[in-house]
Design an enzyme around this catalytic site. Sequence first.
Site, PDB file in Angstrom:
ATOM      1  N   ALA A  37      -3.873   3.496  -0.001  1.00  0.00           N
ATOM      2  CA  ALA A  37      -2.638   3.951  -0.656  1.00  0.00           C
ATOM      3  C   ALA A  37      -1.508   3.021  -0.246  1.00  0.00           C
ATOM      4  O   ALA A  37      -1.626   2.274   0.732  1.00  0.00           O
ATOM      5  CB  ALA A  37      -2.313   5.389  -0.241  1.00  0.00           C
ATOM      6  N   THR A  38      -0.463   3.059  -1.041  1.00  0.00           N
ATOM      7  CA  THR A  38       0.721   2.275  -0.699  1.00  0.00           C
ATOM      8  C   THR A  38       1.889   3.226  -0.661  1.00  0.00           C
ATOM      9  O   THR A  38       2.113   3.974  -1.609  1.00  0.00           O
ATOM     10  CB  THR A  38       0.984   1.209  -1.787  1.00  0.00           C
ATOM     11  OG1 THR A  38      -0.229   0.529  -2.037  1.00  0.00           O
ATOM     12  CG2 THR A  38       2.030   0.220  -1.336  1.00  0.00           C
ATOM     13  N   GLY A  40       6.167   3.817   0.007  1.00  0.00           N
ATOM     14  CA  GLY A  40       7.335   3.147  -0.539  1.00  0.00           C
ATOM     15  C   GLY A  40       7.481   1.755   0.069  1.00  0.00           C
ATOM     16  O   GLY A  40       7.726   0.778  -0.617  1.00  0.00           O
ATOM     17  N   PHE A  41       7.283   1.673   1.368  1.00  0.00           N
ATOM     18  CA  PHE A  41       7.546   0.412   2.057  1.00  0.00           C
ATOM     19  C   PHE A  41       6.377  -0.088   2.878  1.00  0.00           C
ATOM     20  O   PHE A  41       6.521  -1.039   3.639  1.00  0.00           O
ATOM     21  CB  PHE A  41       8.761   0.576   2.991  1.00  0.00           C
ATOM     22  CG  PHE A  41       9.940   1.184   2.313  1.00  0.00           C
ATOM     23  CD1 PHE A  41      10.418   0.660   1.132  1.00  0.00           C
ATOM     24  CD2 PHE A  41      10.573   2.295   2.847  1.00  0.00           C
ATOM     25  CE1 PHE A  41      11.512   1.210   0.495  1.00  0.00           C
ATOM     26  CE2 PHE A  41      11.668   2.852   2.220  1.00  0.00           C
ATOM     27  CZ  PHE A  41      12.139   2.320   1.030  1.00  0.00           C
ATOM     28  N   ARG A  43       1.819  -0.116   3.767  1.00  0.00           N
ATOM     29  CA  ARG A  43       0.447   0.047   3.289  1.00  0.00           C
ATOM     30  C   ARG A  43      -0.233   1.123   4.132  1.00  0.00           C
ATOM     31  O   ARG A  43       0.052   1.264   5.321  1.00  0.00           O
ATOM     32  CB  ARG A  43      -0.320  -1.268   3.450  1.00  0.00           C
ATOM     33  CG  ARG A  43       0.260  -2.378   2.595  1.00  0.00           C
ATOM     34  CD  ARG A  43      -0.519  -3.656   2.820  1.00  0.00           C
ATOM     35  NE  ARG A  43       0.154  -4.781   2.211  1.00  0.00           N
ATOM     36  CZ  ARG A  43      -0.002  -5.127   0.933  1.00  0.00           C
ATOM     37  NH1 ARG A  43      -0.790  -4.443   0.150  1.00  0.00           N
ATOM     38  NH2 ARG A  43       0.634  -6.174   0.448  1.00  0.00           N
ATOM     39  N   LYS A  60      -0.713   3.690   9.112  1.00  0.00           N
ATOM     40  CA  LYS A  60       0.401   3.253   8.265  1.00  0.00           C
ATOM     41  C   LYS A  60       0.901   1.937   8.853  1.00  0.00           C
ATOM     42  O   LYS A  60       1.123   1.847  10.059  1.00  0.00           O
ATOM     43  CB  LYS A  60       1.529   4.291   8.273  1.00  0.00           C
ATOM     44  CG  LYS A  60       1.161   5.568   7.511  1.00  0.00           C
ATOM     45  CD  LYS A  60       2.298   6.572   7.516  1.00  0.00           C
ATOM     46  CE  LYS A  60       3.244   6.377   6.353  1.00  0.00           C
ATOM     47  NZ  LYS A  60       4.198   7.502   6.180  1.00  0.00           N
ATOM     48  N   ASP A 166      12.338  16.147   2.583  1.00  0.00           N
ATOM     49  CA  ASP A 166      11.693  15.544   1.408  1.00  0.00           C
ATOM     50  C   ASP A 166      10.361  16.218   1.099  1.00  0.00           C
ATOM     51  O   ASP A 166       9.376  15.542   0.792  1.00  0.00           O
ATOM     52  CB  ASP A 166      11.494  14.042   1.658  1.00  0.00           C
ATOM     53  CG  ASP A 166      11.283  13.264   0.364  1.00  0.00           C
ATOM     54  OD1 ASP A 166      11.629  13.792  -0.707  1.00  0.00           O
ATOM     55  OD2 ASP A 166      10.783  12.132   0.427  1.00  0.00           O
TER      56      ASP A 166
HETATM   57  N1  ATP Z   1      -2.824  11.084   6.959  1.00  0.00           N
HETATM   58  C1  ATP Z   1      -3.137  10.846   5.694  1.00  0.00           C
HETATM   59  N2  ATP Z   1      -4.331  11.192   5.178  1.00  0.00           N
HETATM   60  C2  ATP Z   1      -4.654  10.931   3.899  1.00  0.00           C
HETATM   61  N3  ATP Z   1      -3.825  10.342   3.020  1.00  0.00           N
HETATM   62  C3  ATP Z   1      -2.614   9.968   3.462  1.00  0.00           C
HETATM   63  C4  ATP Z   1      -2.202  10.200   4.820  1.00  0.00           C
HETATM   64  N4  ATP Z   1      -0.942   9.741   4.958  1.00  0.00           N
HETATM   65  C5  ATP Z   1      -0.584   9.260   3.764  1.00  0.00           C
HETATM   66  N5  ATP Z   1      -1.582   9.381   2.857  1.00  0.00           N
HETATM   67  C6  ATP Z   1      -1.564   8.964   1.437  1.00  0.00           C
HETATM   68  O1  ATP Z   1      -0.603   7.966   1.268  1.00  0.00           O
HETATM   69  C7  ATP Z   1       0.450   8.390   0.397  1.00  0.00           C
HETATM   70  C8  ATP Z   1       1.782   7.881   0.915  1.00  0.00           C
HETATM   71  O2  ATP Z   1       1.987   8.379   2.219  1.00  0.00           O
HETATM   72  P1  ATP Z   1       3.435   8.632   2.820  1.00  0.00           P
HETATM   73  O3  ATP Z   1       4.233   9.411   1.838  1.00  0.00           O
HETATM   74  O4  ATP Z   1       3.303   9.164   4.190  1.00  0.00           O
HETATM   75  O5  ATP Z   1       3.919   7.119   2.908  1.00  0.00           O
HETATM   76  P2  ATP Z   1       5.338   6.523   2.612  1.00  0.00           P
HETATM   77  O6  ATP Z   1       5.279   5.097   3.069  1.00  0.00           O
HETATM   78  O7  ATP Z   1       6.398   7.352   3.189  1.00  0.00           O
HETATM   79  O8  ATP Z   1       5.283   6.602   1.033  1.00  0.00           O
HETATM   80  P3  ATP Z   1       6.382   6.972  -0.014  1.00  0.00           P
HETATM   81  O9  ATP Z   1       7.561   6.138   0.318  1.00  0.00           O
HETATM   82  O10 ATP Z   1       5.740   6.632  -1.359  1.00  0.00           O
HETATM   83  O11 ATP Z   1       6.598   8.455   0.147  1.00  0.00           O
HETATM   84  C9  ATP Z   1       0.359   9.908   0.386  1.00  0.00           C
HETATM   85  O12 ATP Z   1       0.830  10.464  -0.812  1.00  0.00           O
HETATM   86  C10 ATP Z   1      -1.137  10.123   0.554  1.00  0.00           C
HETATM   87  O13 ATP Z   1      -1.776  10.014  -0.695  1.00  0.00           O
END
Ligand code: ATP
Length: 508
Positions: A37-38, A40-41, A43, A60, A166
Amino acid sequence: MPPKKGPKLHELAAEVKIGYKIVDSKKKTYIVGKQFATGGFGRIHTCHEENTPKTELVMKIEPADNGPLFSEVIVFQKILKLEQIEAYKKRMKLQWLGLPYIISAGIFTYTNQQKMRFMILPKYATSLENIREKQKTLALRNVLEIARSMLNSLEYVQEMDYTHADLKAANILLEKLGDFQKTVLVDFGLARFSGKIEDKPEKKRAHNGTCLFTSCDAHRGCNPSFRADVEILAWNLVYWLTGTLPWLQLETNPEKTFEEKRKFIAGLPATLKSALKSTPEGEASPAFDFILTLLNCSAKTGYAEKVDYSKLRKSLEVAVGKLMKEAKKSTSASSTSASASSSSASASSATPRRGTRKQPPPPPPESSEDSEDQENSPQKSTPTPPKRTRKTPKSTTKNNTSFLSGNESILSGSPSISRQNNRSATISAAKKIEKKYRRKSQVVTSSPIKNQHAMRTRSGITAAMKASPTQLRSVPGMLNFPRGRRTIFIKETAAKFKQQQEEEEVEE
Ligand SMILES: Nc1ncnc2c1ncn2[C@@H]1O[C@H](COP(=O)(O)OP(=O)(O)OP(=O)(O)O)[C@@H](O)[C@H]1O
């Protein structure tokens, strides 16, 4: 998710190779797996500890000088350690608390070039957004299950003097496919210490959060408040139940969105009743009182005050009680008619026919009648038949432990395994779609017609739709994108069209 302030995107971290080893400060070695998954900022990769290859974890990764993961790590180190969560569960006698915990975090230098920050968390099965996106709405019983878990998560966070700010389906993960009781609140990128907040709105902070769900306090430009988390939960519940919000089309205009939210709150309870009309349960939905209680609570709690979660939980249990009672009524109604029409009364009432819903066991008598909020009580009415039929797909999970029954789960939204297996085919299909939409967006960009965001392109998708991440997400074909690519494409396209829209507004 950090606030979207404009078209400029933060840099994504360089892609770390599968098999790369990271040694943390406790000398534990973690092996990076594939990116799935990606954010916002950053991987998001799978990973595992060298000595426990069977336990899949999540890593992350962001460039070290990016702000979002840095502030998220700090929140995890303050309030989301396993021992803190376990101690709280023990004290509150909770079997389940839907929060992630930090396994490790630090900084590493990748191939001697880029300094990267990482954080390791447990891995969960899927995001609620995956399910919501496909189904558009969620069944009431599942919404109440999620609400129960989220109330506990928020209560913990707030007891530690933090706010999440959020909450939304994309930030809620399911521990197990099909189990809506075990949902986990993730993404603490916007979470803040709120122990000492003052009601001092600042323009530069206005509308922070996710526009569709963010609180009136955030729209005003205030720091996240405890009551705001409750308001955000309420907007999400309406969205999950109905698939829409009155300001859905205004997502790209935060001021108008704020105005609509204020109108909704001022017009309560009629506005909520009308919003719930489209649900299968109609305006007398058992969720009505509960959502009203959430909104009343956030309106009546002072900006810096803590929220009374026991009252919210009580209201939720009343909703659950009502739902179970109605389900029981319809069970006995259907078994009566079944026994009347069948010569073998006992057999027909005990075996649910194929395609009919299994009915829940009798509700616990407590909590269904003792609502404190008399002002919120809906008129007593016989349960209205569903106004909309909902196909309930077959569950693939054997052990679906719905708190309402052993009902079918709403698993259709789970990412299909075959889709993951066909990843390369999907990527090439996604590239084609991406090319097509880019071409179409260029048609719009080069058009001399003013007010392009109201104009429909050949694809039938207006520029206004493209400026809205939520609407763009629901464009046919978007689901064919792999998750990471879809997020990037949606962000880039929405930012571009938002800017275009703003330029047009300035010209006008
Ligand atoms: N612990 C985890 N287990 C499974 N999937 C995860 C986990 N953490 C994140 N993800 C997947 O990655 C996606 C993005 O994670 P998260 O929202 O924590 O990251 P972010 O960098 O803050 O992203 P955004 O800016 O898009 O919200 C989640 O919607 C989920 O699909």
